[in-house]
Design a protein around this motif. Structure first.
Motif, PDB file in Angstrom:
ATOM      1  N   LEU A 161      34.368 -21.610 -39.099  1.00 27.60           N
ATOM      2  CA  LEU A 161      34.297 -22.832 -39.906  1.00 27.60           C
ATOM      3  C   LEU A 161      35.598 -23.129 -40.656  1.00 27.60           C
ATOM      4  O   LEU A 161      35.683 -24.096 -41.410  1.00 27.60           O
ATOM      5  N   ILE A 162      36.618 -22.301 -40.458  1.00 22.77           N
ATOM      6  CA  ILE A 162      37.888 -22.516 -41.163  1.00 22.77           C
ATOM      7  C   ILE A 162      38.562 -23.775 -40.618  1.00 22.77           C
ATOM      8  O   ILE A 162      38.373 -24.146 -39.452  1.00 22.77           O
ATOM      9  N   ARG A 163      39.285 -24.464 -41.476  1.00 25.11           N
ATOM     10  CA  ARG A 163      40.056 -25.622 -40.998  1.00 25.11           C
ATOM     11  C   ARG A 163      41.528 -25.390 -41.286  1.00 25.11           C
ATOM     12  O   ARG A 163      41.925 -25.247 -42.445  1.00 25.11           O
ATOM     13  N   VAL A 164      42.309 -25.328 -40.238  1.00 26.97           N
ATOM     14  CA  VAL A 164      43.744 -25.077 -40.380  1.00 26.97           C
ATOM     15  C   VAL A 164      44.496 -26.272 -39.805  1.00 26.97           C
ATOM     16  O   VAL A 164      44.350 -26.604 -38.642  1.00 26.97           O
ATOM     17  N   GLU A 165      45.267 -26.917 -40.669  1.00 27.23           N
ATOM     18  CA  GLU A 165      46.048 -28.060 -40.217  1.00 27.23           C
ATOM     19  C   GLU A 165      47.485 -27.594 -39.980  1.00 27.23           C
ATOM     20  O   GLU A 165      48.095 -27.006 -40.881  1.00 27.23           O
ATOM     21  N   LEU A 166      48.005 -27.841 -38.784  1.00 31.31           N
ATOM     22  CA  LEU A 166      49.384 -27.448 -38.483  1.00 31.31           C
ATOM     23  C   LEU A 166      50.313 -28.593 -38.861  1.00 31.31           C
ATOM     24  O   LEU A 166      50.072 -29.737 -38.496  1.00 31.31           O
ATOM     25  N   ILE A 167      51.375 -28.260 -39.577  1.00 34.04           N
ATOM     26  CA  ILE A 167      52.325 -29.290 -39.990  1.00 34.04           C
ATOM     27  C   ILE A 167      53.711 -28.911 -39.490  1.00 34.04           C
ATOM     28  O   ILE A 167      54.237 -27.852 -39.830  1.00 34.04           O
ATOM     29  N   ASN A 168      54.261 -29.785 -38.689  1.00 42.91           N
ATOM     30  CA  ASN A 168      55.569 -29.542 -38.094  1.00 42.91           C
ATOM     31  C   ASN A 168      56.608 -30.403 -38.806  1.00 42.91           C
ATOM     32  O   ASN A 168      56.426 -31.600 -38.948  1.00 42.91           O
ATOM     33  N   GLN A 169      57.683 -29.776 -39.269  1.00 40.44           N
ATOM     34  CA  GLN A 169      58.738 -30.550 -39.913  1.00 40.44           C
ATOM     35  C   GLN A 169      60.095 -30.191 -39.332  1.00 40.44           C
ATOM     36  O   GLN A 169      60.305 -29.073 -38.873  1.00 40.44           O
ATOM     37  N   GLU A 170      60.992 -31.134 -39.404  1.00 32.97           N
ATOM     38  CA  GLU A 170      62.369 -30.898 -38.987  1.00 32.97           C
ATOM     39  C   GLU A 170      62.988 -29.860 -39.939  1.00 32.97           C
ATOM     40  O   GLU A 170      62.592 -29.755 -41.102  1.00 32.97           O
ATOM     41  N   TRP A 171      63.942 -29.110 -39.449  1.00 29.79           N
ATOM     42  CA  TRP A 171      64.497 -27.951 -40.143  1.00 29.79           C
ATOM     43  C   TRP A 171      64.813 -28.178 -41.614  1.00 29.79           C
ATOM     44  O   TRP A 171      64.328 -27.469 -42.490  1.00 29.79           O
ATOM     45  N   GLN A 172      65.639 -29.187 -41.907  1.00 25.35           N
ATOM     46  CA  GLN A 172      66.049 -29.395 -43.293  1.00 25.35           C
ATOM     47  C   GLN A 172      64.871 -29.840 -44.158  1.00 25.35           C
ATOM     48  O   GLN A 172      64.782 -29.480 -45.327  1.00 25.35           O
ATOM     49  N   VAL A 173      63.971 -30.619 -43.574  1.00 21.17           N
ATOM     50  CA  VAL A 173      62.792 -31.060 -44.319  1.00 21.17           C
ATOM     51  C   VAL A 173      61.915 -29.847 -44.633  1.00 21.17           C
ATOM     52  O   VAL A 173      61.419 -29.671 -45.749  1.00 21.17           O
TER      53      VAL A 173
END
Lengths: 308, 598
Positions: free
Chosen positions: B460-472
């Motif tokens: 039931l866990i919710r894991v949101e993956l967030i991808n950002q550009e290197w400097q961000v």
């Protein structure tokens, strides 16, 4: 004419100012800072770096300093390359981008123009259709597919040309081929439709009736208007080629302007970004102006600087 | 876009080598004694003090020679400009005897004064050296570089110290607060200090370049005094930022002193060309004291960073050797069967940062549950496949058996479920996490694998993956705006402190919000211990404290992996991926015949 040119140049100055001002603020709004790396340094060292490059000052002071430098054509030091100035890096990038861009465009013209004329003269020949089809294939094949295909064939199978690199003539072959592919078809198409249109005009029929040699009709009367559309396409595309073609430079590891531009953006190298943007803007403005002048010289219907 | 190129060429490449050969591509050596290195990026600067990372270090160590040099295999410090050294019992004072034959490339002898000048320059705030922190072990170096003051008792003339006997340092702001009696009650160490100062007549001492603990006793004798016992100091003197720079060239040419036409260097090679984006060319330095030993005439460093391009160039015989980490993941399995593939342990830890300020991650049981439900073994075997080792600790190695590395975190989904239920999230119900990673390498795939592990254990866990550009991404991490973030950390030098220092509560590299006085105390105590055996034991105890709390979740210890043509000698896999070219050669004979990769 001279007044027109002068006015265009004067108009370019506020345009450039606007472009640079927008870029100046947009790059600073982007999250991140020029000297950030995975391993963070103590706050005091970060402060030394900011002070060293004047980044500790409020934005309006930074902006004023930057604009003051620009007036003296001083683009400042690059943050990514602390031993070099932005001017040196831009010159370095041009040394690679200009030969490749010019060579690719020359090749595209050399192949595209005759091909377009042939296609216009023999619209039903199977040969011409096949070649045009091939050229169109060149337009629709993205260069990041064509480039690696050429590398696979000529570098990794036949071992004729190096797969990447820069500095010797042999390094030019594959990137120039890749880059020109899209332009050959484009120019051929433009020429073809231009010549076809011209050949349908009344004055051509008149010339035929007067007994002018068909070759003279083609070269003097039909090709000239057809060239106009090619010429107006030349300005922006040449500027694009000179400013660096990021994908090609990536695939073939060419240290051109596009390569430095992408690196600068990724590294938040504010001064280098601004330097390259201003060069590209100037190149675009100047080339468009030159093209407009050339069209005026070629086409008597166009009179520069007069209304209507 | 980049990935498209990779996949396209990858498939083609794989198709084209249907018949596996022993080597990958051409194996004919180049003309002459030249080595062409795929170095992975453009050096930002060739000034040892302004060169920020390993790309620059790889080149700089061949241009400038320090007191000590890396052994090409073990990386242990070996004599270089210093021919001998002695150290006092507590490892607080080092004396180096310099060899009198060492010369700069302009003919001037290298003296102890060069090192005094160089280290002072590296620490000068105006130099703005990003690596100055590596010299902080030297007496007064940190205070001079950061502008902090020390506090002296006027009666005894002694500096005030902390419980470990180390001299206290105050930032200008702290000093102002103490003077104005404006110390916030939560700043406990300042409160305490203020109370101590009330008993003494005291003065604040600002430290200058002359106060830094490095002295030339004569031309050939350098004495270094340390801030605290530093048993591993000789590993530091090998680093680029400790190497000498030429005063005459710097004072004459300023920023432009590293240009080939201006540069003066003292290493086995000298600079003949640096074209950004294209290459850096070094040539053998005939004035180098040990020139007879240098077998390469020329070395060329290429900055190519696109993995597929690098691989193509290597295959076509345009590159002789690559630094670690440039190989495209899609080609790894095939390359591993080639004889040019070289791999070995690497001092790099891959782990997750956990933001312990935010509930529910502030609950230790939640952190442990997350850590215990990651199947590292499978991740390393199936996804990474270059020999990475599942890691149960922050440090990636036992440092040749010298460090009793604790390894606590394993794979135990059953226990993970219990812990999470006890914390109030049975099956992961109500647990929402944001997992931050940056674009590049295999970070996305690793994040997805971990996400899948968590889902499998806690449905039931919710894991949101967030991808950002290197400097961000760097910025987001710095601001602490994450729940979980991927991170990797490589050592500056081969000692556990290079990792463990980063989790001190005061470290700029600790964005987790975790601060444990016991951990800080153990590290400081270890740093004040001269006996190496005891020091290592204290560090291991500190790491145990860290692993009990888990503000970081270990994933794996990395490996070096690269390609090396059969004719390249003396370029070895080692734990920092450093390769002094003094020991490298290109051998035309001895290539096994009958191998062709075509």
């Amino acid at each position: 004419m001279r007044g027109y040119i002068l006015r265009r140049i004067l108009l370019a100055i506020p345009l450039l100012w606007l472009i640079l001002t927008l870029t100046f603020f947009v790059v600073r709004w982007a999250p991140g800072k020029p000297f950030r790396r995975e391993r963070a340094v103590p706050a005091e060292i970060e402060a030394h770096l900011d002070r060293h490059y004047g980044l500790d000052k409020p934005w309006y002071v930074q902006y004023a300093n930057y604009m003051r430098g620009l007036v003296r054509l001083d683009f400042g030091p690059s943050y990514r390359y602390p031993d070099a100035t932005v001017g040196e890096i831009v010159r370095q990038g041009l040394r690679a981008s200009v030969p490749i861009g010019l060579a690719a465009y020359a090749l595209a013209l050399g192949l595209g123009l005759p091909l377009g004329v042939l296609a216009a003269l023999h619209p039903h020949s199977a040969w011409v259709r096949a070649v045009m089809g091939l050229a169109v294939l060149g337009v629709v094949t993205p260069n990041f597919v064509l480039g690696p295909l050429l590398v696979l064939l000529f570098s990794l199978t036949l071992y004729w040309f190096p797969p990447a690199g820069w500095g010797e003539a042999r390094h030019l072959v594959l990137p120039v081929l890749t880059l020109s592919a899209a332009y050959v078809a484009y120019i051929a198409r433009l020429t073809q439709s231009g010549v076809q249109q011209a050949l349908a005009q009344d004055y051509i029929r008149t010339a035929h009736a007067k007994g002018v040699h068909p070759r003279a009709i083609l070269l003097r009367h039909a090709l000239r208007p057809a060239l106009l559309s090619v010429l107006s396409f030349t300005g922006p595309s040449l500027a694009f080629l000179l400013a660096g073609t990021v994908v090609i430079e990536k695939i073939f590891a060419i240290p051109g302007l596009g390569h430095f531009f992408v690196q600068a953006a990724l590294n938040r190298d504010y001064t280098l970004i601004l330097g390259i943007v201003s060069f590209t803007a100037i190149a675009l403005i100047v080339l468009n102006l030159l093209v407009d002048i050339a069209i005026a010289l070629l086409d008597p219907r166009v009179a520069l600087g007069r209304e209507g | 876009m980049k990935r498209l190129v990779c996949i396209g060429v990858g498939l083609l490449l794989l198709g084209s080598c249907a018949h596996p050969a022993a080597y990958f591509g051409k194996i004919e050596p180049p003309e002459g004694a030249v080595l062409r290195v795929g170095n992975g990026a453009d050096p930002a600067s060739l000034d040892p003090h302004r060169a920020p990372g390993s790309v620059e270090e790889q080149i700089v160590i061949n241009l400038f020679e320090g007191l000590t040099e890396y052994d090409p295999v073990t990386l242990d410090p070996i004599p270089a400009v210093a021919e001998a050294w002695e150290v006092n019992e507590h490892a607080t004072r080092f004396r180096f005897r310099l060899r009198r034959t060492a010369r700069w490339s302009n003919g001037r002898p290298v003296t102890a004064w060069d090192f005094v000048y160089s280290w002072r320059r590296a620490l000068a705030p105006e130099t703005a050296s990003p690596n100055a922190y590596l010299l902080y072990y030297i007496k007064n170096a940190e205070a001079y570089n950061t502008g902090r003051v020390k506090v002296r008792d006027r009666r005894t003339g002694r500096f005030l110290t902390d419980v470990f006997g180390r001299e206290l340092m105050l930032t200008p702001d702290e000093l102002r607060r103490i003077r104005r009696e404006d110390v916030p009650s939560e700043a406990r160490h300042l409160q305490e200090l203020r109370r101590r100062l009330n008993d003494h007549p005291w003065e604040a001492v600002t430290l200058s370049a002359e106060d830094v603990g490095v002295r030339a006793l004569d031309d050939a004798t350098l004495e270094v005094e340390m801030e605290a016992p530093t048993a591993f100091f000789l590993k530091l003197t090998t680093l680029g930022v400790y190497r000498p720079v030429p005063r005459e060239a710097i004072e004459r040419y300023g920023r432009a002193w590293t240009r080939p036409e201006h540069i003066v260097s003292n290493g086995p090679f000298r600079l003949v060309e640096f074209t950004p984006g294209r290459r850096v060319v070094l040539e053998k330095n005939p004035l180098y004291w040990d020139a007879a030993r240098v077998r390469l005439q020329r070395a060329i460093f290429y900055p190519y960073d696109e993995a597929t391009t690098v691989l193509n160039l290597y295959k076509a015989g345009e590159l002789d050797v690559l630094v670690s980490g440039l190989l495209p993941p899609y080609a790894l399995r095939r390359l591993q069967q080639k004889r040019d593939y070289v791999s070995g342990p690497y001092l790099l830890s891959y782990f997750l940062l956990v933001n312990v300020r935010r509930p529910p991650l502030s609950d230790r049981r939640v952190r442990w549950a997350l850590a215990l439900s990651i199947d590292r073994e499978r991740l390393c075997r199936r996804l990474l496949a270059a020999g990475q080792q599942p890691s149960g600790a922050f440090t990636p190695s036992d440092f040749q058996g010298k460090y009793p590395r604790p390894s606590k975190v394993g794979y135990d989904p059953e226990r993970a479920r219990q812990l999470l239920a006890a914390a109030g999230y049975p099956e992961g119900r109500g647990l929402r996490l944001r997992f931050l990673y940056n674009t590049g390498a295999l970070h996305a795939q690793i994040a997805e694998a971990i996400q899948a592990d968590w889902r499998r254990t806690f449905p039931l866990i919710r894991v949101e993956l967030i991808n950002q550009e290197w400097q961000v991404y760097l910025n987001t991490v710095r601001l602490g705006d994450f729940d979980i973030a991927r991170r990797s950390f490589s050592a500056d030098f081969s000692d556990p402190t290079s990792f463990l220092d980063s989790m001190l509560s005061t470290s700029p590299n600790n964005p987790t919000g975790w601060a444990n006085p016991e951990y800080d105390r153990l590290i400081q105590q270890a740093n004040a211990t001269s006996d190496d055996h005891r020091r290592m034991a204290l560090l291991a105890r500190a790491e145990e404290v860290l692993l009990d709390d888990l503000p970081i979740i270990p994933i794996y210890s990395s490996v070096t992996n690269f390609l090396r043509k059969p004719y390249v000698r003396g370029w070895h896999a080692n734990v920092l991926d450093r390769h002094p070219l003094k020991f490298v050669a290109v051998e035309r004979e001895g290539t096994p015949p009958g191998f062709s990769g075509r």
